[in-house]
Design an enzyme around this catalytic site. Sequence first.
Site, PDB file in Angstrom:
ATOM      1  CB  CYS A  64     -23.324  -4.644 -15.307  1.00  0.00           C
ATOM      2  SG  CYS A  64     -23.463  -4.194 -13.570  1.00  0.00           S
ATOM      3  CG  HIS A  97      -6.709   2.204   2.606  1.00  0.00           C
ATOM      4  ND1 HIS A  97      -7.340   3.075   3.449  1.00  0.00           N
ATOM      5  CD2 HIS A  97      -5.577   2.835   2.203  1.00  0.00           C
ATOM      6  CE1 HIS A  97      -6.623   4.185   3.552  1.00  0.00           C
ATOM      7  NE2 HIS A  97      -5.560   4.062   2.786  1.00  0.00           N
TER       8      HIS A  97
END
Length: 149
Positions: A64, A97
């Site tokens: 966007c 992670h």
Amino acid sequence: MKVSIAYDHAGTRIAEVLKSEVAKSGHEVVYLDPEVAFDDYPDAAEVLALSILEGKTDRGILICGSGAGVSIAANKFPGIRAAVCHDCYTAQQGVEHDNMNILCVGERVIGEELARNLVRIFLKAQPSSEERHRRRSVKIETIEKRYLK
């Protein structure tokens, strides 16, 4: 890997660049709306999130103007881990992670070359199997379940 791409009206230019980058990286592109951009970013986020949750694609790229809107909307879906990444470290660490499965970028914030690099890094990264990262992922899943109504 199957990678879906969706965008709103503010992400049309860079979407074409990233579609090409995903294909060049050897992955299958699932272009969710190839003819016209979504008018509203929540619609793009919903279609892409559902493609992952339904097992049609493995990861996704949402675009966007800022990356923030699509990220907020995508994260409303349990099991989706979307993050705005405008630097290489976050694009890699987000997957390794945090088990990020959607890369969100803002066309009005970054240039094409950085966007290409982010996609390459996002697609190469693999979730860590280290205990501390698995433990944190389970905690996120627990939070989702607790507040799901």
